[in-house]
Write a protein that holds these residues in place. Structure first.
Motif, PDB file in Angstrom:
ATOM      1  N   ARG A 246      -5.577   8.687   2.421  1.00 15.80           N
ATOM      2  CA  ARG A 246      -4.188   8.691   1.921  1.00 15.80           C
ATOM      3  C   ARG A 246      -3.238   7.996   2.908  1.00 15.80           C
ATOM      4  NH1 ARG A 246      -1.870  13.637   1.373  1.00 15.80           N
ATOM      5  NH2 ARG A 246      -3.320  14.480   2.899  1.00 15.80           N
ATOM      6  N   GLY A 247      -3.713   6.880   3.436  1.00 15.39           N
ATOM      7  CA  GLY A 247      -2.850   6.072   4.305  1.00 15.39           C
ATOM      8  C   GLY A 247      -2.695   6.600   5.711  1.00 15.39           C
ATOM      9  N   GLN A 248      -3.397   7.682   6.016  1.00 14.85           N
ATOM     10  CA  GLN A 248      -3.158   8.310   7.303  1.00 14.85           C
ATOM     11  C   GLN A 248      -4.100   7.865   8.419  1.00 14.85           C
ATOM     12  OE1 GLN A 248      -2.310  11.938   4.822  1.00 14.85           O
ATOM     13  NE2 GLN A 248      -1.865  12.692   6.874  1.00 14.85           N
TER      14      GLN A 248
ATOM     15  N   ASN B 232       2.108   5.049  11.146  1.00 15.05           N
ATOM     16  CA  ASN B 232       2.238   3.625  10.850  1.00 15.05           C
ATOM     17  C   ASN B 232       3.507   3.469  10.016  1.00 15.05           C
ATOM     18  OD1 ASN B 232       1.574   4.464   8.257  1.00 15.05           O
ATOM     19  ND2 ASN B 232      -0.582   3.921   8.484  1.00 15.05           N
ATOM     20  N   ASP B 233       3.859   2.226   9.656  1.00 22.86           N
ATOM     21  CA  ASP B 233       5.125   2.002   8.965  1.00 22.86           C
ATOM     22  C   ASP B 233       5.208   2.738   7.634  1.00 22.86           C
ATOM     23  OD1 ASP B 233       5.902   0.513  11.051  1.00 22.86           O
ATOM     24  OD2 ASP B 233       6.096  -1.393   9.965  1.00 22.86           O
ATOM     25  N   LYS B 234       4.090   2.756   6.940  1.00 22.83           N
ATOM     26  CA  LYS B 234       4.085   3.397   5.628  1.00 22.83           C
ATOM     27  C   LYS B 234       4.372   4.900   5.762  1.00 22.83           C
ATOM     28  CE  LYS B 234       1.177   4.061   1.637  1.00 22.83           C
ATOM     29  NZ  LYS B 234      -0.201   4.444   1.415  1.00 22.83           N
ATOM     30  N   LEU B 235       3.688   5.528   6.726  1.00 20.28           N
ATOM     31  CA  LEU B 235       3.916   6.964   6.947  1.00 20.28           C
ATOM     32  C   LEU B 235       5.335   7.200   7.453  1.00 20.28           C
ATOM     33  CD1 LEU B 235       0.513   7.856   8.623  1.00 20.28           C
ATOM     34  CD2 LEU B 235       1.249   8.446   6.315  1.00 20.28           C
TER      35      LEU B 235
ATOM     36  N   GLU C 166      14.421   0.205   5.452  1.00 20.56           N
ATOM     37  CA  GLU C 166      14.305   1.400   4.622  1.00 20.56           C
ATOM     38  C   GLU C 166      15.647   2.119   4.423  1.00 20.56           C
ATOM     39  OE1 GLU C 166      11.933   2.156   2.892  1.00 20.56           O
ATOM     40  OE2 GLU C 166      12.324   4.227   2.290  1.00 20.56           O
TER      41      GLU C 166
ATOM     42  N   LYS D  32      -7.286   4.235   1.735  1.00 18.29           N
ATOM     43  CA  LYS D  32      -7.095   4.928   0.463  1.00 18.29           C
ATOM     44  C   LYS D  32      -7.690   6.333   0.526  1.00 18.29           C
ATOM     45  CE  LYS D  32      -7.408   4.143  -4.472  1.00 18.29           C
ATOM     46  NZ  LYS D  32      -8.302   3.627  -5.502  1.00 18.29           N
TER      47      LYS D  32
ATOM     48  N   TRP E 112      14.557  -0.352  11.078  1.00 19.79           N
ATOM     49  CA  TRP E 112      14.711   0.817  10.206  1.00 19.79           C
ATOM     50  C   TRP E 112      16.067   0.852   9.521  1.00 19.79           C
ATOM     51  CZ3 TRP E 112      10.456   2.411   8.571  1.00 19.79           C
ATOM     52  CH2 TRP E 112       9.314   2.428   9.395  1.00 19.79           C
TER      53      TRP E 112
ATOM     54  N   ARG F 295       7.970   5.587   6.746  1.00 14.77           N
ATOM     55  CA  ARG F 295       8.912   5.549   5.621  1.00 14.77           C
ATOM     56  C   ARG F 295       8.928   6.896   4.895  1.00 14.77           C
ATOM     57  NH1 ARG F 295       7.398   0.163   5.137  1.00 14.77           N
ATOM     58  NH2 ARG F 295       5.744   0.547   3.621  1.00 14.77           N
ATOM     59  N   GLN F 296       7.758   7.500   4.785  1.00 11.48           N
ATOM     60  CA  GLN F 296       7.696   8.816   4.132  1.00 11.48           C
ATOM     61  C   GLN F 296       8.410   9.874   4.969  1.00 11.48           C
ATOM     62  OE1 GLN F 296       3.776   9.945   2.679  1.00 11.48           O
ATOM     63  NE2 GLN F 296       3.173   7.790   2.678  1.00 11.48           N
TER      64      GLN F 296
END
Ligand SMILES: [Zn+2]
Lengths: 497, 98
Positions: free
Chosen positions: A477-479, A403-406, A368, A474, A364, A408-409
């Motif tokens: 929404r990635g969740q 997950n990694d994408k979430l 990011e 999709k 991290w 980052r948000q």
């Protein structure tokens, strides 16, 4: 005449000299009890001493001297048994006294060294001296087009900074670095910054001017030993700029010398945008400071007992600590260098102290967060996220809640002041969908919407299932939990994965 | 004899950003010469065995703790300034330097 860096190095040997000013993190100024807090209103932290009013008498800050001795010891210096302050006289409105209190031929620390690493190889930089002095006031130039002196109609002075303790650390001429001179210069400043932070005497944030570097450079024909004329590039204020300034000056000097010219001894200014320097004032005019011993401050004579006590209390030196951590974390020398240059060692250790494992803490901070720090032009430690919060994000990922994408948000949310990680997850609704009903429905929809793909998967082309997982991700929404979505798809299509 | 020259006074004047006429240079050279001559008489009584002294008191390590003490308000700090703007000291254009 234009030469390349490689051409220059084929003909000349660079000689480096680095002068680093460290602004100490003391509560008060060096010679008076004025506060040093950042961000105070203009001229709200002054007194008769730092304004140079008649009759005011300075008294030295004990913590300032202690910090100077500790820096000297950490740099393997001798500590003076007796030394004096000196007045450096010059006429410029940034010092209301018309002199800067400094040290001249009796620095508190001298003859040391700092070992730095470049690509895993140790390079010893000899230290000439470390001395105590004070910072100047801050000038704002008004009326010019760019806030610079040229074209300004007048200047405005804020003396809050005047008198804040500085330690100036000067290297001996650095030779033998050859083509690696830019990297050595950068590694030296990075190592010094780590050392200062480890000592706890300053936060050493370059972007805030707490650590500033002047780069002296000259060239001598390869194989010779007589130094050429040097230029002094002032206020090079990031690690990257140190490297670029050395490189640019090597090329410029070589161009002058190859063209049969003579390098002028002068002060130069580094420009971030172009990575080059331009001429400032020439030295002959400026350098007549008429130093003399400061009569208002008595000599400083650190007792040997005190010095030894301070030596015994020095922290583990950063390079040794780094080698230890490198083994513990299992990273390469090159990766450790990147971590050091990013100023990430402290944050990573603190994140691990807060419960994260080494790999995720590193991921991290070097991913990011490094990207964001770079974007904002600040150091990692200055980001609006704590190591505890990063550890919490890592834990949420570890528990499968993000997950990694979430994640980052979530980090973006924390940095943007939306609260702690759990609050951001709630407010933005970012948790991975674990609801089997909702997930099942999304899977059914994905299969229904992509009959061709579903048929391929049924026919044994399991890698085609990726498109269905993508559709589920999709739709949610990635969740969604991607691994669980894949399991469900396979189950529903009657395929063993 | 110290013998302060006109050129030395001109050099000092330049460092102090003072514009002096030729007449003034001569005038101050004489004055500074007299002042330095008076101070130099100390050398007459200090023998070889007396080291140059910067501090008359045998004191070292006079220090204060790193504790904040109240200073001046901005208004007080600026009260003697010939000119001010935006709570800052206003000074004329700084020439010839960057
Ligand atoms: Zn003060």
């Amino acid at each position: 005449m234009t030469v390349t860096y490689e051409d220059a190095l084929a003909t000349y040997e660079p000689v480096l000299g680095l002068e680093v000013h460290v602004e100490l993190g003391t509560a008060t100024k060096m010679f008076c009890g004025c506060a040093t807090a950042l961000g105070a209103g203009p001229n709200t932290q002054t007194c008769p001493v730092c304004l140079g009013l008649p009759g005011a008498l300075p008294v030295v800050n004990e913590t300032g001297v202690e910090s100077a001795v500790r820096i000297g010891l950490a740099l393997n210096c001798e500590i003076a048994e007796w030394c004096r302050f000196a007045r450096k006289n010059y006429f410029y409105p940034d010092m209301p006294k018309n002199f800067q209190t400094s040290q001249y031929d009796e620095p508190i620390a001298y003859d040391g060294y700092l070992d730095v690493e470049v690509d895993g190889e140790v390079f010893r930089v000899e230290i000439e001296r470390a001395h105590m002095e004070e910072d100047t006031g801050k000038s704002t130039h008004v009326g010019g087009t760019t806030g610079r002196i040229h074209g300004a109609s007048h200047s405005l002075l804020d003396y809050n900074r005047a008198g804040i303790p500085l330690i100036e650390i000067v290297t001996k001429p650095i030779t033998g670095a050859g083509a690696r001179a830019p990297e050595v210069a950068k590694a030296y400043v990075a190592e010094l910054r780590e050392l200062i932070k480890a000592l706890g005497v300053s936060e050493a944030r370059m972007e805030q001017g707490q650590l500033r570097c002047d780069v002296n450079l000259s060239l001598m024909p390869a194989g010779t030993t007589a130094f050429g004329t040097r230029s002094e590039t002032k206020n090079v204020n990031s690690l990257r700029s140190v490297e670029r300034a050395v490189r640019s000056e090597v090329v410029r000097h070589a161009g002058v010398l190859d063209g049969g010219g003579r390098v002028v001894q002068e002060t130069r200014h580094f420009h971030e945008d172009t990575g080059t320097t331009t001429s400032g004032r020439t030295k002959e005019e400026a350098e007549d400071y008429r130093y003399f011993p400061e009569p208002d401050l008595v000599p400083v004579a650190p007792s040997r007992e005190w010095v030894e006590k301070l030596r015994a209390g020095l922290p583990e030196l950063p390079r040794l600590r780094r080698n230890r951590l490198r083994e513990e974390w299992g990273v390469s020398a090159h990766d450790m260098q990147s971590i050091l240059n990013a100023g990430a060692i402290g944050p990573i250790v603190a994140t691990m102290d807060a419960g994260a494992d080494a790999a995720s803490a590193r991921k991290w901070w070097m991913g990011e967060l490094a990207r964001r720090a770079n974007e904002d032009g600040v150091e990692l430690a200055a980001l609006a996220i704590t190591p505890e919060q990063v550890a919490r994000v890592a834990a949420l990922v570890g528990e499968g809640k993000l997950n990694d994408k979430l994640a980052r948000q979530v980090i973006t949310g924390v940095l943007d002041g939306e609260g702690a990680p759990d609050e951001v997850v709630d407010k933005r609704g970012l948790a991975i969908v674990k609801d089997e009903g909702a997930l099942g429905a999304a899977v059914d929809e994905a299969i229904a919407a992509n009959p061709g793909v579903a048929e391929k998967v049924r026919g044994g082309k399991v890698q085609a299932a990726g498109a269905l997982v993508g559709a589920v991700m999709k739709a949610t929404r990635g969740q969604a939990d991607a691994a669980r979505a894949r399991e469900l798809i396979m189950e529903k299509l009657g395929v063993a994965d | 004899m110290p013998g302060i020259t006109r050129e030395e006074v001109a050099h000092l004047a330049r460092l102090a950003r003072l514009e002096l006429s030729g007449e003034e240079l001569d005038h101050f050279a004489g004055q500074l010469d007299a002042i330095i001559g008076a101070v130099a008489r100390v050398s007459d009584v200090a023998g070889e065995d007396v080291p140059p002294t910067s501090h008359p008191l045998p004191l070292t390590n006079v220090m204060r703790p790193d504790t904040v003490r109240p200073g001046l308000t901005a208004q007080q700090a600026l009260s003697g300034a010939p000119a001010q703007e935006q709570q800052r000291f206003k000074v004329p254009q700084i020439l010839g330097e960057e």
